[in-house]
Design an enzyme around this catalytic site. Sequence first.
Site, PDB file in Angstrom:
ATOM      1  N   ASP A 130       0.839  -1.188   0.000  1.00 39.88           N
ATOM      2  CA  ASP A 130       0.000   0.000   0.000  1.00 39.88           C
ATOM      3  C   ASP A 130       0.877   1.242   0.000  1.00 39.88           C
ATOM      4  OD1 ASP A 130      -2.419   1.329   0.003  1.00 39.88           O
ATOM      5  OD2 ASP A 130      -2.532   1.405   2.186  1.00 39.88           O
ATOM      6  N   HIS A 137      -3.910  14.070  -0.015  1.00 41.57           N
ATOM      7  CA  HIS A 137      -4.217  13.197   1.116  1.00 41.57           C
ATOM      8  C   HIS A 137      -3.096  13.248   2.155  1.00 41.57           C
ATOM      9  CE1 HIS A 137      -5.546   9.787   3.490  1.00 41.57           C
ATOM     10  NE2 HIS A 137      -4.370   9.220   3.315  1.00 41.57           N
ATOM     11  N   GLU A 203     -10.706   4.037   2.520  1.00 41.45           N
ATOM     12  CA  GLU A 203      -9.676   4.724   1.738  1.00 41.45           C
ATOM     13  C   GLU A 203      -9.942   4.419   0.269  1.00 41.45           C
ATOM     14  OE1 GLU A 203      -5.749   3.775   3.328  1.00 41.45           O
ATOM     15  OE2 GLU A 203      -5.981   5.421   4.773  1.00 41.45           O
ATOM     16  N   GLU A 205      -8.907   4.105  -3.302  1.00 36.95           N
ATOM     17  CA  GLU A 205      -7.610   3.916  -3.954  1.00 36.95           C
ATOM     18  C   GLU A 205      -7.791   3.262  -5.320  1.00 36.95           C
ATOM     19  OE1 GLU A 205      -4.492   2.225  -1.603  1.00 36.95           O
ATOM     20  OE2 GLU A 205      -5.328   2.942   0.311  1.00 36.95           O
ATOM     21  N   ASP A 237      -9.323   0.452   0.957  1.00 29.04           N
ATOM     22  CA  ASP A 237      -8.420  -0.020   2.008  1.00 29.04           C
ATOM     23  C   ASP A 237      -8.997   0.393   3.360  1.00 29.04           C
ATOM     24  OD1 ASP A 237      -6.139  -1.134   3.115  1.00 29.04           O
ATOM     25  OD2 ASP A 237      -5.050   0.758   3.056  1.00 29.04           O
ATOM     26  N   ARG A 241      -8.933   4.156  12.321  1.00 29.32           N
ATOM     27  CA  ARG A 241      -8.064   5.298  12.643  1.00 29.32           C
ATOM     28  C   ARG A 241      -7.609   5.315  14.105  1.00 29.32           C
ATOM     29  NH1 ARG A 241      -6.479   6.167   7.699  1.00 29.32           N
ATOM     30  NH2 ARG A 241      -8.191   6.709   6.310  1.00 29.32           N
ATOM     31  N   GLN A 244      -4.924   2.754  14.383  1.00 26.72           N
ATOM     32  CA  GLN A 244      -3.770   3.215  13.601  1.00 26.72           C
ATOM     33  C   GLN A 244      -2.931   4.242  14.363  1.00 26.72           C
ATOM     34  OE1 GLN A 244      -4.930   4.941   9.833  1.00 26.72           O
ATOM     35  NE2 GLN A 244      -2.868   5.548   9.287  1.00 26.72           N
ATOM     36  N   LYS A 257      -5.032  -1.770   9.326  1.00 28.03           N
ATOM     37  CA  LYS A 257      -5.337  -1.897   7.899  1.00 28.03           C
ATOM     38  C   LYS A 257      -5.260  -3.345   7.418  1.00 28.03           C
ATOM     39  CE  LYS A 257      -3.787   2.752   7.084  1.00 28.03           C
ATOM     40  NZ  LYS A 257      -4.537   3.315   5.956  1.00 28.03           N
ATOM     41  N   THR A 261      -9.369  -5.502   2.798  1.00 27.99           N
ATOM     42  CA  THR A 261      -9.130  -4.603   1.667  1.00 27.99           C
ATOM     43  C   THR A 261     -10.017  -5.126   0.538  1.00 27.99           C
ATOM     44  OG1 THR A 261      -6.837  -4.248   2.344  1.00 27.99           O
ATOM     45  CG2 THR A 261      -7.396  -3.700   0.059  1.00 27.99           C
ATOM     46  N   GLU A 367     -10.621  12.705   6.393  1.00 30.85           N
ATOM     47  CA  GLU A 367     -10.491  14.039   5.802  1.00 30.85           C
ATOM     48  C   GLU A 367     -11.856  14.721   5.645  1.00 30.85           C
ATOM     49  OE1 GLU A 367      -8.153  11.756   2.822  1.00 30.85           O
ATOM     50  OE2 GLU A 367      -7.393  13.748   2.333  1.00 30.85           O
TER      51      GLU A 367
HETATM   52 CA    CA Z   1      -4.217   2.766   2.192  1.00 34.68          CA
END
Ligand code: CA
Length: 423
Positions: A130, A137, A203, A205, A237, A241, A244, A257, A261, A367
Amino acid sequence: MTLNATHDPARKSWVDSANVRGGDFPIQNLPFGVFSTSGGARRIGVAIGDMILDLTALEARGALRPGGDRAVFDGGTLNAFMALPQVLWSETRREIADLLDVISGDRDVPLVKATDATLHLPVFVRSFTDFYASRAHATNVGTMFRGADAALMPNWLHMPIGYNGRASTVVVSGTDIHRPNGQAKGPGEDAPRFGPSQKLDIELELGAIVGTPNEMGHPITTAQAYDNIFGYVLLNDWSARDIQVWEYQPLGPFLSKAFGTTISPWVVTREALEPFRVEPPEREKPLLSYLREQTPNCFNIDLTVSLGFGGSAPEMISRTNARELYYSSAQQLAHHAASGCAMETGDLLGSGTISGTAPGSYGSLLELTRNGRDPLHVAGETRRFLEDGDLVEISGRCERSYRIGFGTCAGQILPAVQLDQDV
Ligand code: CA
């Protein structure tokens, strides 16, 4: 590579649904996937309109033999086909386009209705890496955690930052995701606790799938890396948080994470994306030569994220574009191999969350809600992070006179599984 007859905008298919304007799978797309019907064996297919062309059956009857004497469509994943020389990827695409062409086509080919099929993970994912390649971002997250002056780390403008993720929990769209348990400690708390994540996030992606490997000890150029990528998928993904932020120092994200996925089921080939190549954003610092590119290797792919609750139709919460990526997937792959790391057929490279600079173009709830401070109001609901039952859908498409669609990459959140231990 240049454009060829498979990109001809005037081309039509005898499969009528492929000619409907605005459909994801016209004859110019021809993405590869894996499907089954009525609980049968997994087969390789190509999406065309609302149908699936059965390549496993075509190969068995000798109508399509990219591997010559050796079958490559009988293994239930795309890996054997992706391991063939790149010229055979193109030849097969041309042959499939000819079979489905309204003039030259063969109306006796084996077709399955997409609504009768179950889609499976298209590739055996060898490894998942990843990256963190969207500047907006990285800046948004860095600003939230370290302040605006230290938003980008000193290395960020010089190389694609990445970490090795988990391949075992890469799943196909439609697979439910259990809310992860983990260890977290709030800023005001004296000690960590263990339990369901309270800050479950997405996420948005782009995933690049490696077709051609490079040998251990042998790095590749960005041009070789571009060619070695077989195709692209949408990728969510999922991220916790609160887990994390407590675990990530000093070695980076780990369990936050690793629980899931999701990728979209159809692999859009890089050849189908050829007309949509665009330059990356302007370089603020010149890159070292091993990362420089002679050709535009980013793609103009419109991306959206939608959120649904309790069976309601999902509503769009964000819209951005893959051209926001500061580093192309080719640069990510060339960087990955630069030390001599062997990249294998079936390796998956996540781009990192793709965000634009405007608030409606952010690719994560972190975000969009500024870490929960400004909740979203969607369909009468309020969300800071995901709640149990929430459905997330990512879509992607490239537009010219026809559309190259990626289909959807969707997943629903199930409650956390209780750990039965009380000691
Ligand atoms: Ca990611």
